[in-house]
Design a protein around this motif. Structure first.
Motif, PDB file in Angstrom:
ATOM      1  N   UNK A  32       0.833  -1.207   0.000  1.00 59.19           N
ATOM      2  CA  UNK A  32       0.000   0.000   0.000  1.00 59.19           C
ATOM      3  C   UNK A  32       0.868   1.257   0.000  1.00 59.19           C
ATOM      4  N   UNK A  33       2.012   1.177   0.665  1.00 59.30           N
ATOM      5  CA  UNK A  33       2.953   2.307   0.652  1.00 59.30           C
ATOM      6  C   UNK A  33       3.487   2.507  -0.765  1.00 59.30           C
ATOM      7  N   UNK A  34       3.828   1.415  -1.427  1.00 60.60           N
ATOM      8  CA  UNK A  34       4.324   1.504  -2.801  1.00 60.60           C
ATOM      9  C   UNK A  34       3.265   2.072  -3.733  1.00 60.60           C
ATOM     10  N   UNK A  35       2.015   1.737  -3.484  1.00 59.10           N
ATOM     11  CA  UNK A  35       0.925   2.221  -4.325  1.00 59.10           C
ATOM     12  C   UNK A  35       0.795   3.736  -4.266  1.00 59.10           C
ATOM     13  N   UNK A  36       1.038   4.315  -3.099  1.00 59.49           N
ATOM     14  CA  UNK A  36       0.832   5.758  -2.926  1.00 59.49           C
ATOM     15  C   UNK A  36       2.114   6.567  -3.065  1.00 59.49           C
ATOM     16  N   UNK A  37       3.242   6.017  -2.661  1.00 63.30           N
ATOM     17  CA  UNK A  37       4.493   6.787  -2.660  1.00 63.30           C
ATOM     18  C   UNK A  37       5.529   6.264  -3.629  1.00 63.30           C
ATOM     19  N   UNK A  38       5.271   5.125  -4.246  1.00 60.34           N
ATOM     20  CA  UNK A  38       6.230   4.577  -5.191  1.00 60.34           C
ATOM     21  C   UNK A  38       7.035   3.437  -4.587  1.00 60.34           C
ATOM     22  N   UNK A  39       7.502   2.527  -5.424  1.00 60.80           N
ATOM     23  CA  UNK A  39       8.241   1.358  -4.918  1.00 60.80           C
ATOM     24  C   UNK A  39       9.575   1.703  -4.269  1.00 60.80           C
ATOM     25  N   UNK A  40      10.226   2.780  -4.733  1.00 55.91           N
ATOM     26  CA  UNK A  40      11.532   3.125  -4.161  1.00 55.91           C
ATOM     27  C   UNK A  40      11.402   3.494  -2.682  1.00 55.91           C
ATOM     28  N   UNK A  41      10.410   4.310  -2.364  1.00 56.81           N
ATOM     29  CA  UNK A  41      10.208   4.716  -0.970  1.00 56.81           C
ATOM     30  C   UNK A  41       9.736   3.524  -0.142  1.00 56.81           C
ATOM     31  N   UNK A  42       8.884   2.683  -0.730  1.00 59.53           N
ATOM     32  CA  UNK A  42       8.425   1.497   0.002  1.00 59.53           C
ATOM     33  C   UNK A  42       9.594   0.573   0.322  1.00 59.53           C
ATOM     34  N   UNK A  43      10.508   0.422  -0.616  1.00 61.22           N
ATOM     35  CA  UNK A  43      11.681  -0.426  -0.377  1.00 61.22           C
ATOM     36  C   UNK A  43      12.578   0.170   0.706  1.00 61.22           C
ATOM     37  N   UNK A  44      12.764   1.492   0.645  1.00 60.78           N
ATOM     38  CA  UNK A  44      13.587   2.145   1.669  1.00 60.78           C
ATOM     39  C   UNK A  44      12.944   2.038   3.045  1.00 60.78           C
ATOM     40  N   UNK A  45      11.605   2.176   3.094  1.00 62.12           N
ATOM     41  CA  UNK A  45      10.895   2.079   4.373  1.00 62.12           C
ATOM     42  C   UNK A  45      10.961   0.661   4.922  1.00 62.12           C
ATOM     43  N   UNK A  46      10.878  -0.328   4.042  1.00 60.70           N
ATOM     44  CA  UNK A  46      10.927  -1.710   4.495  1.00 60.70           C
ATOM     45  C   UNK A  46      12.298  -2.158   4.953  1.00 60.70           C
ATOM     46  N   UNK A  47      13.321  -1.372   4.637  1.00 58.36           N
ATOM     47  CA  UNK A  47      14.686  -1.756   4.992  1.00 58.36           C
ATOM     48  C   UNK A  47      15.039  -1.396   6.431  1.00 58.36           C
ATOM     49  N   UNK A  48      14.177  -0.649   7.118  1.00 56.54           N
ATOM     50  CA  UNK A  48      14.458  -0.267   8.498  1.00 56.54           C
ATOM     51  C   UNK A  48      13.357  -0.793   9.414  1.00 56.54           C
ATOM     52  N   UNK A  49      13.593  -0.698  10.715  1.00 57.87           N
ATOM     53  CA  UNK A  49      12.647  -1.266  11.677  1.00 57.87           C
ATOM     54  C   UNK A  49      11.416  -0.406  11.877  1.00 57.87           C
ATOM     55  N   UNK A  50      11.456   0.847  11.424  1.00 63.16           N
ATOM     56  CA  UNK A  50      10.333   1.755  11.645  1.00 63.16           C
ATOM     57  C   UNK A  50       9.938   2.399  10.316  1.00 63.16           C
ATOM     58  N   UNK A  51       9.170   1.696   9.476  1.00 65.25           N
ATOM     59  CA  UNK A  51       8.822   2.213   8.151  1.00 65.25           C
ATOM     60  C   UNK A  51       8.125   3.565   8.148  1.00 65.25           C
ATOM     61  N   UNK A  52       7.153   3.839   9.050  1.00 62.83           N
ATOM     62  CA  UNK A  52       6.512   5.155   8.980  1.00 62.83           C
ATOM     63  C   UNK A  52       7.472   6.307   9.248  1.00 62.83           C
ATOM     64  N   UNK A  53       8.473   6.094  10.086  1.00 65.40           N
ATOM     65  CA  UNK A  53       9.453   7.152  10.329  1.00 65.40           C
ATOM     66  C   UNK A  53      10.238   7.457   9.058  1.00 65.40           C
ATOM     67  N   UNK A  54      10.486   6.437   8.262  1.00 63.42           N
ATOM     68  CA  UNK A  54      11.198   6.646   6.991  1.00 63.42           C
ATOM     69  C   UNK A  54      10.344   7.447   6.008  1.00 63.42           C
ATOM     70  N   UNK A  55       9.035   7.183   5.985  1.00 59.45           N
ATOM     71  CA  UNK A  55       8.133   7.962   5.130  1.00 59.45           C
ATOM     72  C   UNK A  55       8.052   9.408   5.625  1.00 59.45           C
ATOM     73  N   UNK A  56       8.056   9.593   6.950  1.00 66.18           N
ATOM     74  CA  UNK A  56       8.045  10.950   7.499  1.00 66.18           C
ATOM     75  C   UNK A  56       9.302  11.714   7.096  1.00 66.18           C
ATOM     76  N   UNK A  57      10.432  11.024   7.012  1.00 64.95           N
ATOM     77  CA  UNK A  57      11.659  11.664   6.544  1.00 64.95           C
ATOM     78  C   UNK A  57      11.487  12.190   5.124  1.00 64.95           C
ATOM     79  N   UNK A  58      10.796  11.423   4.280  1.00 60.52           N
ATOM     80  CA  UNK A  58      10.551  11.882   2.917  1.00 60.52           C
ATOM     81  C   UNK A  58       9.656  13.123   2.892  1.00 60.52           C
ATOM     82  N   UNK A  59       8.723  13.225   3.833  1.00 65.31           N
ATOM     83  CA  UNK A  59       7.911  14.443   3.930  1.00 65.31           C
ATOM     84  C   UNK A  59       8.787  15.644   4.255  1.00 65.31           C
TER      85      UNK A  59
END
Length: 221
Positions: A78-105
Motif C-alpha cells: 500500500x505504501x508503494x501504491x501511494x508513494x512509489x516502490x523506491x520509498x516502500x523499499x527504503x521504508x521496508x529496509x528499516x525497523x520503523x517504516x513510517x518514520x522513513x516515510x516521514x523523513x521523505x515528507x
C-alpha cells in the motif's frame, strides 16, 4: 468469605475493563490526531506552496505504513501504491517504516525551500504537522509495547475461576435446582465482562472489535 470475594472480584473486573478501554480510546484519539495532522499538512502545503504534488502520496503512505507497523506486518504494498516502490523499499529496509516515510515528507518541505517556493518560517509550520504525526505514532507504539501486566490479568482470571467453581456451594443450599440457571447467568455476566476487557486491550489488531485502521487510512488517502 464468598461475599467478600465477590465484592473484590467485581472491583477488579471494573478496573480491568476500564484499563482496557483507556487503551482503546487512547488509540482512537491518536489515530484521530493522525487524520487531523494529515489534513492540516496538506491544507497548509497547498496554501503556502501553491501545490502539494508528491506530498499527498507521502501522507497517505505514512498512514498505511503506520497501520502495518502497529500490526508488525512487513507488507508495504500500500505504501508503494501511494508513494512509489523506491520509498516502500527504503521504508521496508528499516525497523520503523513510517518514520522513513516521514523523513521523505521533511525532504519534500526542504526541497520546496531550496526551490524558493516556501520560506523557512512557513516550512517550520509544515514541519510542526510532520512532528505531530510522529508524536501520535509514538503514543500508539507506547500502547502497543506496554501490555496490561500479566500478573494482573492472571490474578483476575484465577480469582474468577475460584469464585465461579465455589459458587454452587453457596447457591444450591439456598435455591435448590434454581441455582443451575442462576449460576449460568452469573457466569455469563462475569466471564463476559472479563472477555470484553480482553477484546479491546490491543486496539490495533485484526479482530472485529479492534480499531478500523483500514477505514482511517482510506479516509486519509
Amino acid at each position: 468469605a464468598h461475599s467478600l470475594m465477590g465484592v473484590a472480584l467485581g472491583m477488579l473486573l471494573v478496573f480491568r475493563t476500564n484499563a482496557s478501554y483507556d487503551r482503546y480510546w487512547e488509540g482512537r484519539k491518536r489515530w484521530g490526531g493522525v487524520v487531523n495532522a494529515s489534513r492540516n499538512l496538506m491544507r497548509r502545503a497547498s496554501a503556502f506552496v501553491g501545490h502539494a504534488d508528491g506530498l499527498g502520496g507521502l501522507v497517505a503512505a505514512y498512514a498505511f505504513a503506520l497501520k502495518q507497523h502497529l500490526r508488525s506486518n512487513p507488507d508495504l504494498s500500500e505504501v508503494a501504491e501511494h508513494a512509489g516502490p523506491a520509498i516502500a523499499e527504503a521504508a521496508g529496509a528499516i525497523a520503523n517504516p513510517p518514520a522513513r516515510v516521514a523523513l521523505e515528507m521533511s525532504r519534500w518541505i526542504a526541497a520546496r525551500v531550496s526551490a524558493g517556493e516556501l520560506s523557512a518560517e512557513l516550512a517550520r509550520t509544515l514541519e510542526e504537522n510532520v512532528g505531530e504525526l510522529l508524536d501520535h505514532q509514538g503514543a500508539c507504539e507506547r500502547i502497543l509495547k506496554t501490555p496490561v501486566p500479566f500478573a494482573y490479568v492472571a490474578q483476575i482470571r484465577q480469582l474468577l475461576m475460584i469464585y465461579l467453581l465455589t459458587l454452587p456451594l453457596v447457591l444450591v443450599p439456598m435455591l435448590g435446582w434454581v441455582a443451575i440457571p442462576a449460576l449460568m447467568l452469573i457466569s455469563f455476566g462475569l466471564l463476559g465482562i472479563e472477555e470484553a476487557g480482553v477484546e479491546i486491550e490491543e486496539p490495533f489488531g485484526l479482530d472485529a472489535n479492534d480499531l478500523p485502521l483500514e477505514g482511517l487510512c482510506t479516509t486519509i488517502a
